[in-house]
Design a protein around this motif. Structure first.
Motif, PDB file in Angstrom:
ATOM      1  N   UNK A 173      52.190  32.205 -55.916  1.00 25.15           N
ATOM      2  CA  UNK A 173      52.633  31.367 -54.807  1.00 25.15           C
ATOM      3  C   UNK A 173      51.580  30.287 -54.546  1.00 25.15           C
ATOM      4  N   UNK A 174      52.049  29.083 -54.238  1.00 32.15           N
ATOM      5  CA  UNK A 174      51.130  27.963 -54.036  1.00 32.15           C
ATOM      6  C   UNK A 174      51.236  27.324 -52.660  1.00 32.15           C
ATOM      7  N   UNK A 175      52.392  27.438 -52.030  1.00 34.17           N
ATOM      8  CA  UNK A 175      52.586  26.810 -50.721  1.00 34.17           C
ATOM      9  C   UNK A 175      51.943  27.694 -49.654  1.00 34.17           C
ATOM     10  N   UNK A 176      50.609  27.652 -49.607  1.00 33.46           N
ATOM     11  CA  UNK A 176      49.828  28.578 -48.784  1.00 33.46           C
ATOM     12  C   UNK A 176      48.925  27.795 -47.850  1.00 33.46           C
ATOM     13  N   UNK A 177      48.900  28.204 -46.594  1.00 30.44           N
ATOM     14  CA  UNK A 177      47.979  27.634 -45.623  1.00 30.44           C
ATOM     15  C   UNK A 177      47.135  28.764 -45.039  1.00 30.44           C
ATOM     16  N   UNK A 178      45.828  28.669 -45.215  1.00 33.69           N
ATOM     17  CA  UNK A 178      44.925  29.688 -44.684  1.00 33.69           C
ATOM     18  C   UNK A 178      44.582  29.334 -43.243  1.00 33.69           C
ATOM     19  N   UNK A 179      45.026  30.183 -42.319  1.00 32.19           N
ATOM     20  CA  UNK A 179      44.845  29.884 -40.891  1.00 32.19           C
ATOM     21  C   UNK A 179      43.720  30.680 -40.269  1.00 32.19           C
ATOM     22  N   UNK A 180      43.123  31.599 -41.033  1.00 37.16           N
ATOM     23  CA  UNK A 180      42.018  32.386 -40.493  1.00 37.16           C
ATOM     24  C   UNK A 180      41.070  32.767 -41.615  1.00 37.16           C
ATOM     25  N   UNK A 181      39.787  32.524 -41.405  1.00 40.13           N
ATOM     26  CA  UNK A 181      38.763  32.933 -42.352  1.00 40.13           C
ATOM     27  C   UNK A 181      38.301  34.340 -41.983  1.00 40.13           C
ATOM     28  N   UNK A 182      38.756  35.316 -42.754  1.00 38.57           N
ATOM     29  CA  UNK A 182      38.423  36.704 -42.427  1.00 38.57           C
ATOM     30  C   UNK A 182      36.993  37.021 -42.832  1.00 38.57           C
ATOM     31  N   UNK A 183      36.432  38.001 -42.154  1.00 41.01           N
ATOM     32  CA  UNK A 183      35.063  38.420 -42.442  1.00 41.01           C
ATOM     33  C   UNK A 183      35.002  39.251 -43.722  1.00 41.01           C
ATOM     34  N   UNK A 184      33.787  39.446 -44.235  1.00 40.94           N
ATOM     35  CA  UNK A 184      33.610  40.224 -45.465  1.00 40.94           C
ATOM     36  C   UNK A 184      34.139  41.639 -45.296  1.00 40.94           C
ATOM     37  N   UNK A 185      33.924  42.204 -44.120  1.00 45.05           N
ATOM     38  CA  UNK A 185      34.469  43.529 -43.787  1.00 45.05           C
ATOM     39  C   UNK A 185      35.479  43.323 -42.659  1.00 45.05           C
ATOM     40  N   UNK A 186      36.741  43.073 -42.988  1.00 42.18           N
ATOM     41  CA  UNK A 186      37.741  42.728 -41.970  1.00 42.18           C
ATOM     42  C   UNK A 186      37.951  43.859 -40.969  1.00 42.18           C
ATOM     43  N   UNK A 187      38.334  43.461 -39.757  1.00 41.73           N
ATOM     44  CA  UNK A 187      38.596  44.424 -38.692  1.00 41.73           C
ATOM     45  C   UNK A 187      39.894  44.052 -37.994  1.00 41.73           C
ATOM     46  N   UNK A 188      40.246  44.844 -36.982  1.00 35.98           N
ATOM     47  CA  UNK A 188      41.449  44.560 -36.204  1.00 35.98           C
ATOM     48  C   UNK A 188      41.344  43.204 -35.515  1.00 35.98           C
TER      49      UNK A 188
END
Length: 383
Positions: free
Chosen positions: A87-102
């Motif tokens: 898939x290419x039509x992608x928009x990243x709206x959040x930069x998650x941390x290395x160890x993601x959390x809730x």
């Protein structure tokens, strides 16, 4: 020719979802480090990849192809899996941390809502469903790719692949929304052998009864004690008659009744082992089960389906991994249930994490379920 508008889908993967299952932790909430120490491996990315591969295949077959605009998180929380699937039509709206959390999940969902997404698709378990539905409420539909240890909420498709079918049906306008319950088990009390489920939220989800699971009823399975005693007498007689076989007792109150009748201690929500009628394993994880199976070639697994959902394997008993199942053999899985449970559980399902193994169960079409003393019922098996 059909015409489909551009659909905006928010996509989240909880990368640690389900990691506690095979190592016997009955969840990952608050015990991630312990799961790693026991050798737990990630499972969510593989489940998400399976769904996305099927979705890409189905989308490309449409004339014209379905047009999806993806909103997601960076890295392992979504972007990597989407790009790997083509898939290419992608928009990243959040930069998650290395160890993601809730907190990453909450921030991403807030961004999805601001962007007016049409659907939120997530890969995780009931805890992830709680986090998302708490923000989305019933305003935006959500749909789960099952990847947790326990998935009692009504927002999950019955398997990773079936999630793609539901998404396509929803985008085509063929599957309508339904209001369902988001529930969760108290994992800390669960690990102590207590079954405490709470209703947390209502959510909207694309609902198709053969592909979307029902929420587990908010009751302990207090079916007729006399019927459970009959089941215990029947299965207990088999255990005593096969003293050279290893018997693995799955979770649940019906299997607990069997242990009680035999006079052996049983963890209500874990998996225990008997050989020669005596305990040889207590609250076993995958490694413990495989170790016992190495020493005992003749083995039987006794399990009871989850009421309403119908899952025999793949919900709440992930210690019974595909390798464990193959060592036991499909024909040596003994399913027990009271008639009252089967009345609200018309079909049996399997979501082992291995599509070939699931297909082998489905190919059987029916399973014989012990419902009393010398009483059996054939129950359909489906996806």
């Amino acid at each position: 020719m059909a015409f489909y508008p551009v659909m905006r889908i928010g996509f989240i993967i909880n990368p640690i979802a389900g990691m506690g299952g095979r190592v016997g932790l009955k969840g990952t909430d608050g015990v991630f480090e312990a799961a790693l120490a026991l050798g737990a491996a990630p499972v969510a990315a593989e489940r998400a990849a399976r769904m996305l591969a099927r979705l890409r295949q189905m989308s490309d077959r449409e004339k014209p192809p379905l047009t999806i605009e993806w909103l997601t998180c960076s890295g392992q929380m979504g972007e990597e899996a989407l790009r790997a699937a083509g898939f290419n039509n992608i928009k990243t709206v959040h930069q998650s941390r290395a160890c993601p959390s809730a907190d990453d999940t909450v921030t991403a969902v807030q961004a999805f809502l601001q962007a007016n997404v049409d659907l939120i698709v997530f890969c995780g378990g009931d805890g992830t469903a709680r986090d998302i539905s708490a923000i989305a409420k019933a305003d935006v539909p959500i749909l789960g790719i099952p990847s947790g240890v326990k998935m009692y909420s009504g927002v999950f498709a019955v398997s990773a692949a079936q999630t793609a079918d539901v998404i396509v049906g929803f985008l085509r306008g063929e599957i309508a929304l339904a209001r369902v319950d988001v529930v969760d088990l108290d994992e800390e009390r669960y690990r102590k052998g207590e079954w405490v489920v709470r209703l947390y939220q209502s959510a909207a989800t694309p609902f198709e009864p053969t592909r979307t699971q029902l929420a587990k009823a908010l009751i302990s399975e207090h079916d007729d004690a006399a019927v459970k005693a009959e089941i215990a007498e029947d299965v207990g007689a088999s255990i005593r008659a096969n003293s050279n076989a290893l018997f693995l007792l799955g979770p649940g109150s019906t299997v607990q009744a069997i242990a009680d009748a035999l006079g052996v201690e049983k963890t209500l929500l874990g998996i225990d082992a008997l050989f020669g009628g005596k305990p040889v394993g207590h609250d076993l994880n995958e490694a413990g089960l495989l170790s016992l199976l190495e020493r005992h070639g003749d083995a039987r697994l006794i399990v009871s389906p989850i009421g309403a959902q119908g899952f025999v394997l793949g919900r709440g008993n992930l210690q019974v991994s595909p390798e464990v199942i193959r060592r036991i053999g499909l024909n040596d899985i003994v399913v027990v249930a009271t008639p009252a449970k089967l009345a609200r559980t018309p079909i049996l399902r399997f979501d082992t994490g291995d599509p070939e193994l699931d297909a082998a169960f489905i190919a059987k079409r029916y399973l014989s379920v012990t419902i009393g003393f010398r009483r059996r019922r054939l129950v359909p098996v489906s996806q």
